[in-house]
Write an enzyme that holds these catalytic residues in place. Structure first.
Site, PDB file in Angstrom:
ATOM      1  CG  ASP A  49      -1.636  -1.309   1.406  1.00 14.59           C
ATOM      2  OD1 ASP A  49      -2.106  -1.873   0.412  1.00 14.59           O
ATOM      3  OD2 ASP A  49      -1.703  -1.775   2.559  1.00 14.59           O
ATOM      4  CD  GLU A 248      -8.445  -3.057  -2.148  1.00 13.11           C
ATOM      5  OE1 GLU A 248      -8.550  -3.078  -0.914  1.00 13.11           O
ATOM      6  OE2 GLU A 248      -7.872  -3.931  -2.792  1.00 13.11           O
TER       7      GLU A 248
END
Length: 640
Positions: A49, A248
């Site tokens: 991420d 997401e």
């Protein structure tokens, strides 16, 4: 970042991996980042991420934390996300050599990080994003993170690597924040500070009903919120971003006056060709608050490039006038385990905007980005600044000096090594090498080699027993035949078992005194520069120099640079009690800023500034700061 275990069976196994500390690999062998390649960014740790922040000539990558999780028989099992309570940081000035800044112990609930946990209300820290904004004349840094899928928190600091604090003592955004109702997963923040200083936060994700085609195609779970001037408050109500097939991974960047919202498509149901499952799509708007219009996609699922898939998470950024995307893939875990198992690593590739504003498909690969600036070996280099390595790990150090949360290289065994790319020793070359080391055993040696781990040996440093693994001693040796630009390999040897020694920093010298001779300093007086702008002029008080009165005033000169990294110092002052900011531009690129508070002259310094080589225009430009435009400049000087 995927957090809902109930949908792990959808098409791909969607996994959240981050930065574990790896065990030593076979001595002498790189793991996944092979010498000459730039991807993954590192392989002594993992990272998921990723989010990029550029500041003062460096790129900072912030990532979710992780550690390998083991079965009872000692084998690594699939990532179960049990260690996602820290945020890890690395940085680079050249896109190849990355400095490991360690882990920020974000979560503090339930004593997950012991007494070091910063956000005492949070039990998790997922998918960070970061921003910098000048507030009250000082650059302030903001680190946003997700407490699982239930809310967004923020930490603040005065530097991009901390130390960090929790200004609110609670979440910044929760499900009760106006406009956040209907968000399935309140996570994956992305932040934008616009040209006028206004801040915006993007977050959300999930599918309200995975059995409903309409819910899959238009989940309406993405949000944008306006941040207050302090960057730690919310103004008004969140606006919904109707992102098709949203899953997401909110992303945001500004290009050509347009706002680009990007995100990961979901994996459920049947997708039209325009919305390929598990890839990164993007929308464009004339306003940071939307409405956004779907435009296309630009980053395929990691499986396409590396043969191992999982979820997709990215951030788009600009560095030295080139656009890039940082994303993760399970390349290191695949090399170590033979299977990704959900543990991922950061990668960077170029991103190109077409003339019509659309984005070209990114080509992911292991080659990555070629080194954009040479490394200066004549300044202190942290040992945890690594281009490539074999066998080592890093840890928090007790050594004095160095950056915040300084690290050292450890787990050093015979045959292990660290290497950096394109160290420029100049035409005259180096004559000595020093290193800060610590050992509780018999120590060992550092072989200084060029171009490869078995390349020409230009020096050998003996590392003694210093009396403890954190009892530090600077030792030095002579060096010969180290000239020109080379990859530098520091190869560790020794006969002892276990960790031979710890390694904090290193530095070469051109002098014969082991590095005590300071590097040569070049200096230009401000009154000898070329002035431009409406009000710029020469002064005799508080020193002989120049006054830059408006934000178009500048003082410039031309300089040839053989090296791409220097330390720059400017002596200056403000015309009143306020702070005056002076930007340093080299070749038209802003490489840093000097801030002068008050009328008493002071010297401000920028260290390890990466810049273009060759004949360059060097310009000092005054910037409006807190209502005060006026800066007085005495001189600028620089050294290697």
């Amino acid at each position: 970042m995927f957090k809902k275990l109930s949908v792990l069976a959808i098409t791909f196994v969607l996994l959240l991996g981050c930065l574990p500390m790896l065990s030593a690999q076979a001595a002498g062998n790189a793991t996944a980042k092979q010498p000459g390649n730039s991807n993954p960014l590192m392989d002594h740790k993992l990272g998921a991420d990723p989010f990029a922040l550029t500041y003062n000539g460096r790129v900072y990558i912030y990532m979710s934390s992780d550690a390998y999780v083991y079965n009872s028989n000692g084998t690594v099992k699939d990532n179960d996300f049990s260690a996602l309570n820290k945020i890890n940081v690395i940085s680079s000035a050249d896109m190849v050599n990355w400095t490991d800044h360690g882990a920020i112990p974000v979560a503090g609930a339930n004593n997950v990080n012991g007494s070091a946990g910063i956000a005492k209300w949070a039990s998790l820290s997922w998918a960070p994003s970061a921003a910098v904004k000048k507030i009250n004349g000082q650059d302030k840094f903001f680190l946003y993170f997700a407490n699982g899928a239930s809310g967004i928190g923020v930490l603040t600091a005065n530097s991009p690597i901390g130390p960090w604090s929790d200004p609110l003592g609670k979440a910044l955004v929760t499900g009760s924040t106006p406009g956040m109702s209907g968000v399935t997963w309140l996570f994956d923040p992305a932040v934008l500070v616009d040209d006028d200083g206004s801040g915006y936060l993007y977050a959300g994700g999930g599918i309200p009903n995975t059995s409903d085609p309409a819910s899959i195609a238009s989940p309406k779970t993405a949000r944008v919120l306006r941040l207050g001037a302090d960057m730690t408050s919310i103004v008004g109500s969140a606006s919904t971003i109707d992102a098709p097939y949203m899953f997401e991974d909110s992303g945001i960047h500004k290009y050509g006056g347009k706002y680009y919202y990007s995100y990961c498509f979901n994996f459920s149901g049947t997708h039209p060709a325009a919305y390929p499952a598990g890839e990164i799509g993007y929308m464009v708007s004339n306003s940071p608050m939307g409405p956004f219009t779907y435009t296309g996609h630009f980053l395929k699922n990691p499986y396409t490039f590396f043969g191992v898939g999982g979820n997709n998470h990215h951030a788009v950024f600009n560095f030295n006038n080139q656009w890039y995307v940082v994303y993760h893939a399970q390349t290191v875990a695949k090399a170590v385990l033979g299977d990704g198992k959900g543990y991922r690593s950061p990668h960077i590739n170029k991103l190109v905007h077409n003339s019509n504003g659309t984005i070209q498909e990114v080509q992911g690969d292991m080659a990555g980005i070629a080194q954009i600036a040479n490394l200066n070996p004549y300044t202190r280099v942290e040992a945890e600044t690594i281009g490539w390595n074999a066998g080592i790990t890093t840890e928090r150090t007790q050594a004095a000096g160095g950056p915040v949360s300084n690290m050292n290289v450890t787990n050093i065994n015979n045959g292990d090594w660290v290497a950096v790319g394109n160290a420029d020793f100049g035409s005259s070359g180096a004559s000595s090498f020093k290193a800060n080391v610590a050992s509780a055993t018999g120590g060992g040696k550092i072989e200084i080699r060029l171009d490869s781990a078995t390349g020409p040996l230009v020096g050998t440093l003996n590392v003694p027993n210093t009396g403890g693994a954190q009892s530090w001693q600077e030792v030095q040796t002579t060096v010969s035949n180290a000239a020109g630009v080379h990859r530098l390999y520091l190869v560790f040897t020794g006969s002892g078992s276990g960790n031979l020694f710890n390694f904090d920093y290193w530095q070469f010298s051109t002098g014969g005194d082991g590095g005590t001779t300071p590097p040569p300093v070049s200096k230009v007086e401000a009154e000898d520069m070329t002035l431009s702008g409406t009000y710029a002029g020469k002064i005799t008080s508080p020193f002989s120099g120049v006054a830059l009165y408006g934000n178009d005033d500048a003082a410039a000169f031309n300089q040839y640079y053989a090296y791409g990294t220097h330390n720059f110092s400017v002596r200056g002052a403000s015309n009143n009690s306020s702070t005056a900011r002076v930007d340093l531009l080299i070749g038209g690129v802003n490489v840093g800023s000097f801030n002068f508070s008050g009328t008493t002259p002071s010297v401000q310094t920028l260290t390890n500034v990466a810049h273009a080589t060759g004949n360059q225009e060097v310009k000092l430009v005054v910037t409006t700061d807190n209502g005060s435009w006026d800066a007085y400049v005495d001189y600028i000087e620089w050294s290697q």
